[in-house]
Design an enzyme around this catalytic site. Structure first.
Site, PDB file in Angstrom:
ATOM      1  CE  LYS A  76      41.957  49.945  48.753  1.00  0.00           C
ATOM      2  NZ  LYS A  76      41.726  50.556  47.751  1.00  0.00           N
ATOM      3  NE  ARG A 105      67.504  44.940  32.798  1.00  0.00           N
ATOM      4  CZ  ARG A 105      68.136  43.941  33.072  1.00  0.00           C
ATOM      5  NH1 ARG A 105      69.011  43.584  32.058  1.00  0.00           N
ATOM      6  NH2 ARG A 105      67.953  43.099  33.715  1.00  0.00           N
ATOM      7  CG  HIS A 119      44.853  43.367  49.247  1.00  0.00           C
ATOM      8  ND1 HIS A 119      45.922  44.077  49.410  1.00  0.00           N
ATOM      9  CD2 HIS A 119      44.729  43.308  48.028  1.00  0.00           C
ATOM     10  CE1 HIS A 119      46.783  44.243  48.357  1.00  0.00           C
ATOM     11  NE2 HIS A 119      46.145  44.086  47.410  1.00  0.00           N
ATOM     12  CD  GLU A 148      39.702  44.118  41.758  1.00  0.00           C
ATOM     13  OE1 GLU A 148      40.194  45.041  41.449  1.00  0.00           O
ATOM     14  OE2 GLU A 148      40.176  42.817  41.650  1.00  0.00           O
TER      15      GLU A 148
HETATM   16  C1  BG6 Z   1      46.056  44.852  43.813  1.00  0.00           C
HETATM   17  C2  BG6 Z   1      45.728  43.258  43.001  1.00  0.00           C
HETATM   18  O1  BG6 Z   1      46.702  44.090  44.843  1.00  0.00           O
HETATM   19  O2  BG6 Z   1      44.682  45.120  44.359  1.00  0.00           O
HETATM   20  C3  BG6 Z   1      44.775  43.898  41.764  1.00  0.00           C
HETATM   21  O3  BG6 Z   1      46.847  42.664  42.552  1.00  0.00           O
HETATM   22  C4  BG6 Z   1      43.530  44.221  42.258  1.00  0.00           C
HETATM   23  O4  BG6 Z   1      44.471  42.511  41.083  1.00  0.00           O
HETATM   24  C5  BG6 Z   1      43.814  45.550  43.315  1.00  0.00           C
HETATM   25  O5  BG6 Z   1      42.676  44.867  41.262  1.00  0.00           O
HETATM   26  C6  BG6 Z   1      42.752  46.297  43.989  1.00  0.00           C
HETATM   27  O6  BG6 Z   1      43.130  47.242  44.681  1.00  0.00           O
HETATM   28  P1  BG6 Z   1      41.847  48.542  44.897  1.00  0.00           P
HETATM   29  O7  BG6 Z   1      42.696  49.492  45.803  1.00  0.00           O
HETATM   30  O8  BG6 Z   1      41.624  48.869  43.439  1.00  0.00           O
HETATM   31  O9  BG6 Z   1      40.731  47.824  45.530  1.00  0.00           O
END
Ligand code: BG6
Length: 488
Positions: free
Chosen positions: A179, A46, A237, A213
């Site tokens: 991936k 925008r 995922h 994570e």
């Molecule tokens: C994203 C999520 O889709 O995937 C995040 O919104 C997460 O919260 C991320 O950290 C993880 O992706 P990757 O590729 O780092 O494993």
């Protein structure tokens, strides 16, 4: 191989995803000569800004997110020269004709629109594209996650987009499918004859999928607090990973053949609802703790000022089941969380014990075979086997992995998921993108879990940052006489 010339328009072109992922990925494809002349990349948002300013912003993003040794000056220059910028008001009428004029001479090219914006804008943007006659037969529209918040909102988005475009022109991103190691899962299963005969409930005792994570919510608290781990990681995922593990062999790698098989898995997931949610799921939320010896704040401290309470989960463990002849009775344990002790994504196929040990008690315990597919980091595959301990002492056994490390075998870095996916959009290959019915089937399964949590008031249990989540997550799997995999 270079892809056909294209015009790629990135809505949300000044945003975080564009800076962190999209432009660095496009730059790498430029570097490898995959982007052919006279392709153009047009940033849209925008904000009023000229092209020079936009290029300077992207240059800064490359300097931040691409290692310095990859930033060849001549290639950076060539890449930046492809970039242009147009300010468009997605929900109004301003800027659309300007955008159209910018790409009017590219009618014969692939024309991709990447919607790296909030999903609230998907309806307005796709209708804007239609209203201003920007859609061509060679148009592809890419939708970033999250695709809705629940089934109803996902259906609303999907229907709005379907008003103006056929499914064959819609690309819903789940970056996990891009991936390398996730694609390797298909290679492992369908390019080898070894696994298929044992890939069923007769031979597999359970499957574990972990995406752990170390990071917290990284300044995305506004989004995350309305989402939580089930919506953010599991609905998309992790269910996609589960599908790739559990699906029947597709007859070809053609997009719909693959997506049909994944859809069947999603539709065969055993429902989790008020009747079983307490035994099959664990929710957690991290409190302050330490990771790698450094203290880190708790979830509530990472939210905006003034937010002192939240029932959002930053950790989920659950026990799923795929109700098909192949998999009935085999638990699929899924586990994901933020602020866990290490960053690791892996899939573990735990095989059953041998039917009879012929070595007697002197041989010791025969650990059942285990296949570990490490998605990140240290990508690779390990197959744990029982091997005779060398020496004259008789038949004694030790568990030893056959260890395939991708880094050792294929020197050189793995491309980022977005590199592959962006080029697939240009090539017109939908295999690694989610079809409408898949996304909706995933919500059909996830919605009752969310509803049951809220109706039963199942609040997340607190866990210390830097630990593997609430103790109930350990109990969830130990109740079945199993344990979460840990690399010895
Ligand atoms: C994203 C999520 O889709 O995937 C995040 O919104 C997460 O919260 C991320 O950290 C993880 O992706 P990757 O590729 O780092 O494993």
């Amino acid at each position: 191989v270079a892809v056909d010339p294209f015009d790629l328009v990135v809505f949300g072109g000044t945003g975080d995803l564009a800076h962190r992922k999209l432009f660095p990925s496009l730059f790498r494809r430029e570097h490898d000569g995959q982007i052919s002349e006279p392709s153009r990349i047009i940033g849209v948002s925008r904000r009023e800004m000229d092209a020079a300013h936009f290029r300077a912003d992207v240059k800064k993003a490359l300097e931040t997110y691409v290692p310095e040794e990859e930033l060849d000056k001549a290639i950076v220059k060539r890449f930046l020269a492809r970039l242009d910028y147009v300010a468009v008001d997605a929900t109004g009428d301003d800027g659309w004709e300007d955008l159209k004029a910018h790409i009017a001479d590219g009618l014969d090219r692939v024309r991709a629109f990447y919607l790296a914006t909030s999903p609230n804008l998907f309806d307005a943007i796709t209708h804007g594209l239609s209203k201003h006659s920007l859609l061509t037969p060679k148009t592809r529209v890419v939708l970033e996650k999250p695709l809705g918040h629940d089934l109803a909102s996902a259906q609303e988005i999907n229907s709005a987009v379907a008003d103006v475009l056929p499914e064959s022109q819609i690309y819903r991103i789940d970056h996990y499918l891009g991936k390398e190691t996730v694609q390797n899962l298909m290679a492992l299963r369908f390019a080898n004859v070894l696994f298929e005969p044992v890939w069923d409930s007769a031979h597999v005792r359970h499957v574990q999928i972990t995406v752990a994570e170390k990071v917290g919510v990284e300044g995305r608290g506004g989004y995350y607090d309305h989402s939580g781990a089930l919506r953010d990681m599991i609905q998309n995922h992790m269910l996609q990973l589960l599908c790739l593990v559990a699906m029947e062999p597709p007859s070809t790698m053609q997009a719909d053949a693959l997506r049909d098989e994944k859809l069947k898995v999603l539709r065969a997931l055993k429902p989790i609802d008020e009747t079983n949610v307490r035994t099959l799921t664990v929710r957690g939320q991290y409190r302050t703790g330490a990771i790698d010896g450094k203290s880190v704040p708790g979830y509530l401290d990472e939210l905006e000022d003034g937010v002192t309470e939240s029932a959002t989960e930053t950790f989920v463990a659950l026990k799923a089941e795929v109700q098909t002849w192949r998999w009935a009775g085999v638990p699929f344990y899924l586990r994901t969380g933020k602020r866990l002790p290490s960053r690791v994504s892996e899939i573990v196929i735990q095989f059953r014990e041998v039917p009879l040990s012929i070595f007697g008690s002197a041989g010791g315990f025969l650990a059942p075979n285990r296949l570990v597919i490490r998605l990140q980091p240290d990508e690779g595959v390990k197959l744990y086997l029982m091997i005779k301990d060398p020496g004259p002492g008789g038949m004694r056994f030790r568990e030893v992995p056959l260890n395939l490390s991708f880094a050792e075998t294929f020197k050189g870095p793995n491309p980022d998921a977005y590199e592959r996916l962006l080029m697939d959009v240009i090539r017109g290959n939908q295999a690694l993108f989610m079809r409408r019915d898949e996304v909706e089937a995933a919500w059909v399964w996830a919605d009752p879990i969310l509803e049951a949590w809220s109706r039963l008031g199942q609040k997340p249990a607190s866990y210390t940052a830097g630990t593997w989540g609430p103790s109930a997550a350990v109990a969830l799997i130990e109740r079945d006489g199993a344990t979460w995999h840990e690399d010895p």
